[in-house]
Design an enzyme around this catalytic site. Structure first.
Site, short mmCIF file in Angstrom:
data_model
loop_
_atom_site.label_atom_id
_atom_site.label_comp_id
_atom_site.label_asym_id
_atom_site.label_seq_id
_atom_site.Cartn_x
_atom_site.Cartn_y
_atom_site.Cartn_z
N PHE A 59 -1.46 2.81 -31.28
CA PHE A 59 -0.50 1.33 -32.01
C PHE A 59 -0.06 2.32 -33.56
O PHE A 59 -0.78 2.59 -33.85
CB PHE A 59 -1.27 -0.15 -31.66
N ASP A 83 -3.38 7.35 -39.62
CA ASP A 83 -2.69 5.71 -39.30
C ASP A 83 -4.10 4.81 -39.64
O ASP A 83 -4.57 4.77 -39.03
CB ASP A 83 -2.62 5.56 -38.20
N LYS A 121 -1.17 -3.59 -44.16
CA LYS A 121 -1.96 -4.01 -44.17
C LYS A 121 -2.68 -5.41 -45.02
O LYS A 121 -1.95 -5.74 -45.93
CB LYS A 121 -3.54 -4.33 -42.93
#
Length: 393
Positions: free
Chosen positions: A137, A221, A250
């Site tokens: 994802f 990532d 985040k």
């Protein structure tokens, strides 16, 4: 202006907001440390942390001071100008990522935007193929969605940007797919949205060797795993690997929107003037918040705390010996609790009813990602509340 009440806020949400999310679970009105309160005064232990975002918890004094001071001084100026906060953050990121003097930093607003920038970086090599992993994802914008290895998420939006191939998460599959026409391989050290599933042992180091051999970029990532969450600044550092680029978001700014692409070595020269941009990216407010967050993480060794507390939390779950729990996985304070088929949602709902916020990612996985400041009191409260939730499910 109207004010949401306990009797109408769900109806108002359904009436006024897009239906792209599930109905909200509660109306939260304030937070402090690892705790939040809803509109009825109920207190919850937040062991999701805004999905690994609230590194310092809620209302941390350092973030409050940094944001308050900055917004009273200079909040936004556009990228026609620079700010001291932006320059400081870029220097810090080059240091903590290991990118060093040759590294370069691009600022956006989210993880998806960071991965869009990484997609463009790969395209700038001139090579036509990008490899990504199945069940990965990387975001929901069109480029990030093309990188995401979940066909069900992609299906309503086809055709997506081309040139991306999804492969199994094995060294053998990577060796078979890799040729000299591959621009990049993008990987998550831990597949957060798949259920907190780490890469196989040795995979990242093998990926580094294989991509180097073929002149392809290795893009890591770290949007969910980075900024101290796995027990080091970045998970790739735990494997002794140096990537060509890393994407970050985040947990970097304590809840203020910020996404980052950091490049290493020769990859830093790929994107040229005009290739990419963001109106809000790297503005003084967001970068001031990030500077405060990174300073506290470093001064208080919160990456070390993530390692220690993560071991305690995993051990606490295992001691519960619930027949619903099949395994506990992850690293640091990004933890996945595997459950028997279909149990995760009931456990998460029971936890919420017992004042504990965790996340059922899929029918067999619960995600735990508390703030990095978590301490003895919170670990003990989690064990008690999670145990009660398991017993009630």
């Amino acid at each position: 202006m109207t004010t949401a009440t306990t009797t109408d806020w769900r109806e108002r949400h359904a009436h006024d907001l897009m239906a792209s999310y599930a109905p909200p679970l509660r109306l939260l009105v304030r937070g402090e440390g690892c705790w939040v309160w809803d509109d009825e005064g109920t207190r919850y232990l937040d062991f999701l942390g805004g999905i690994a975002v609230n590194s310092l918890g809620h209302a941390h004094p350092a973030v409050v001071e940094a944001v308050s001071t900055q917004i009273a001084t200079l909040a936004h100026i556009s990228n026609y100008f620079a700010s001291p906060a932006q320059l400081q953050l870029a220097e810090t990121l080059k240091r903590i990522t290991g990118a060093g003097d040759e590294g370069r930093v691009y600022f956006g607003n989210s993880g998806a935007e960071a991965n869009e920038a990484a997609f463009k970086l790969a395209r700038r090599t001139g090579r036509p193929r990008i490899l990504a992993l199945r069940n990965s994802f990387h975001g929901r914008t069109m480029g990030a969605l093309a990188l995401t290895g979940k066909p069900a998420l992609q299906a309503p939006f086809l055709p997506l940007p081309g040139g991306v191939e999804h492969i199994d998460t094995t060294v053998e599959a990577l060796e078979e797919a890799m040729r000299d026409d591959v621009a990049a391989l993008i990987v998550e050290p831990i597949k957060g949205e798949t259920g907190v599933v780490p890469l196989p042992d040795g995979y990242l180091a093998a990926a580094r060797r294989i991509t180097e051999r073929h002149g392809a970029l290795l893009i890591v990532d770290e949007i969910q795993t980075g900024v101290g969450r796995t027990g080091a600044w970045f998970a790739y550092q735990l494997e002794g690997v140096t990537p060509d680029a890393v994407t970050i978001a985040k947990g970097i700014a304590g809840g203020v929107p910020l996404g980052v692409l950091v490049t290493f070595g020769a990859a830093s020269g790929l994107l040229q003037r005009g290739d990419h941009g963001s109106t809000f990216g790297g503005n003084p407010l967001a970068t001031a918040a990030a500077n405060a967050v990174l300073d506290v993480i470093e001064r208080e060794d919160l990456a070390g705390n993530a390692h220690r507390r993560g071991e305690e939390i995993r051990a606490a779950v295992e001691r519960l010996r619930s027949p619903l729990v099949t395994e506990v996985r992850g690293r640091g304070l990004l933890i996945g609790v595997g459950t028997v088929e279909g149990a995760s949602s009931a456990v998460a709902q029971a936890a919420l009813a017992n004042g504990l916020i965790v996340n059922a990612i899929n029918p067999t996985s619960i995600r735990i990602a508390p703030p990095l400041i978590v301490g003895d009191e919170e670990v003990e409260a989690f064990a008690e509340r999670f145990g009660t939730a398991l017993a009630a499910s």
